[in-house]
Design an enzyme around this catalytic site. Structure first.
Site, PDB file in Angstrom:
ATOM      1  N   HIS A  24       0.551  -3.093  -6.529  1.00  0.00           N
ATOM      2  CA  HIS A  24       1.658  -2.468  -7.265  1.00  0.00           C
ATOM      3  C   HIS A  24       2.999  -3.145  -6.981  1.00  0.00           C
ATOM      4  CE1 HIS A  24      -0.555   0.724  -9.188  1.00  0.00           C
ATOM      5  NE2 HIS A  24      -1.141   1.047  -8.040  1.00  0.00           N
TER       6      HIS A  24
ATOM      7  N   SER B   7      -1.420   7.018  -5.757  1.00  0.00           N
ATOM      8  CA  SER B   7      -2.353   5.979  -5.322  1.00  0.00           C
ATOM      9  C   SER B   7      -2.916   6.233  -3.933  1.00  0.00           C
ATOM     10  CB  SER B   7      -1.634   4.615  -5.309  1.00  0.00           C
ATOM     11  OG  SER B   7      -1.142   4.285  -6.586  1.00  0.00           O
TER      12      SER B   7
END
Length: 512
Positions: free
Chosen positions: A447, A344
């Site tokens: 997340h 990410s």
């Protein structure tokens, strides 16, 4: 559109659809900020035509107040099409009218509450149950007033939302309206409009329940019109050409999207997955390296991009449900995969670090925060002598990070020297920096609330201009451990606890 048409799209990088105003199922959102439409617009024949704000307002009123089902669809069409033709200022004016004039009737609520309190005071001991009155009339009065209060607490614009939700193209139109509302609220906090947006958001959350969303695996064999959406809406790592798109949908790769029945052929959100032996540390190896093993040898599913296609669904966490569904599906189809992770971006890191450097520069010696350790300052000063000539290591760091030429990545010595401080500060940013009790970084917050933990930060993981600008090329792996997802998510949401591996905590001994 066929694959040839898609190839043309790839060359022109166009947005999907060129909708006619009379086809609600072919809507595309044009942000209110960028609207340049005026009352005098040009039709397809080049003729000037006037858009009547009053007529659109009247059609909105009809869509809210009309009772006859046979003419309601026509009113909803007129309002939707008319709204899309309005200028930026007129859209804003209409939304303010909707928020203020079709809100609650507070005088009615006040009167009902007075009746309710009066009824409560007259009840024996202030407690009402079935035995209060032999025939239950007092209890019935309570039920009647409570029902009336509940009805009065519904704003009138709820009828518009409800009717649009069941109207062809209405769900997408609602997302367009909300995107316009959000753009207005970014510039000015209008209380009534904020209340309308919040009410609309709760409705959309209900209507977009995972139970009504179809999980669809997107492949190269899908219609080009759907692949066009993937190209247009990929927000993390843009698709560069047809070869790139085909690779992302080919062997060793997966792409899944949530599709709503009311918006057919267009995923509301989609996620891209790479099947690997080990968790990748750079985005280059994910995007450009061909899989070096057969799919049956994969032990890791790496989520490397997740993109929403509707600006009006901002803040509605469809990604949480999508990730969990994809994990379940991949685990079922490929039992050999036991690691689920992401690669990410860290979009807020450089911005945060630069703000720290500015703050340190403006503070006197008493309150100045030492962003760099003494040994890091010396190493950075020595390595940058020829490039900057600056003596203050903090200013050197500022100059390197703000230069859009990114000269430092061409120097092996500077890349080596910057690794220790930038990785250490990145771990601090992800672990410790909070806003309202949540992670400051938007992707980290996403997340972590979904139940992931911070697994590893990766140096020089994204050497693209975007990656260097956002996070000095650093990317992070978030780990989704099936046995810990629910517990991690709950503790993060309730207490702000950020779960991370020992490797991450190792960057900040004694601080976390």
């Amino acid at each position: 559109m066929n694959k040839k048409g898609l190839a043309i799209l790839m060359r022109t990088r166009m947005r999907p659809f060129s909708p006619g105003s009379n086809k609600l199922n072919h809507l595309e959102h044009v942000p209110i900020q960028g609207s340049k439409v005026s009352h005098e617009d040009i039709d397809s024949s080049g003729n000037t035509m006037k858009r009547d704000f009053g007529a659109v307002r009247e059609s909105m009123h009809s869509a809210i107040s009309m009772k006859k089902a046979e003419v309601l669809d026509s009113a909803l069409d007129e309002f939707s099409e008319g709204y899309l033709d309005l200028s930026k200022n007129d859209r804003q004016s209409l939304l303010l009218i909707l928020a203020k004039d079709y809100d609650l009737d507070r005088s009615q609520i006040h009167e009902l509450m007075k009746q309710y309190l009066g009824l409560e005071a007259s009840a024996t001991g202030g407690k009402v149950d079935a035995s209060t009155n032999e025939d239950g009339s007092c209890l019935a009065a309570f039920y009647r007033l409570e029902r009336n209060i509940r009805y009065a607490l519904k704003p009138q614009y709820e009828d518009l939302f409800e009717r649009l939700n069941t109207h062809p193209g209405g769900l997408k139109f609602l997302s367009i309206m909300r995107a316009d509302i959000l753009s207005i609220l970014e510039e000015e906090n209008v209380v009534s409009l904020r209340a309308l947006e919040s009410y609309m958001k709760q409705k959309l959350i209900t209507w977009l329940s995972p139970a009504v969303l179809e999980l669809h695996q997107i492949t190269w064999d899908d219609p080009a019109s759907l692949l066009e959406k993937i190209v247009a809406y990929e927000a993390v790592h843009p698709v560069s050409n047809l070869v790139d798109l085909k690779r992302r949908l080919g062997v060793g790769r997966r792409c899944f999207g949530y599709i709503h029945p009311a918006v057919p052929g267009e995923p509301l959100i989609f996620i891209e997955v790479a099947l690997q032996k080990n968790v990748s540390q750079t985005i280059q190896e994910v995007l450009w390296d061909e899989p070096s093993m057969h799919e049956c040898e994969a032990t890791c599913a790496l989520f490397y991009s997740i993109s929403s296609t509707q600006p009006g669904l901002k803040g509605i966490n469809l990604g949480k449900f999508l990730i969990k569904r994809v994990i379940d599906l991949v685990k079922k189809d490929m039992p050999n995969i036991y690691t689920f992770a992401t690669l990410s971006p860290i979009p807020g890191y450089t911005q945060w670090l630069l703000a720290k450097l500015v703050s340190a520069e403006r503070s006197d010696s008493t309150f100045r925060e030492n962003i760099l350790e003494p040994e890091e300052e010396r190493a950075l000063h020595d390595a940058s002598k020829e490039l900057t000539g600056e003596k203050d290591a903090m200013k050197v760091l500022w100059n390197l990070l703000t230069s859009r030429k990114y000269e430092w990545i061409k120097s092996d010595e500077l890349v080596s020297v910057l690794e220790a401080p930038l990785m250490r500060l990145c771990a601090r940013y992800l672990l410790l920096e909070k806003k309202r009790g949540r992670a400051l970084d938007s992707v980290a917050n996403f997340h972590l609330q979904n139940g992931a933990m911070i697994g590893r930060i990766n140096w020089m993981a994204d050497r693209s201009e975007k990656g260097l600008c956002q996070s000095a090329g650093i990317m992070v792996n978030y780990l989704y451990r099936l046995e810990d997802i629910e517990e991690n998510g709950q503790s993060y949401i309730s207490t702000g606890t950020v779960h991370a591996t020992d490797d991450i905590h190792g960057f900040l001994p004694g601080e976390a």
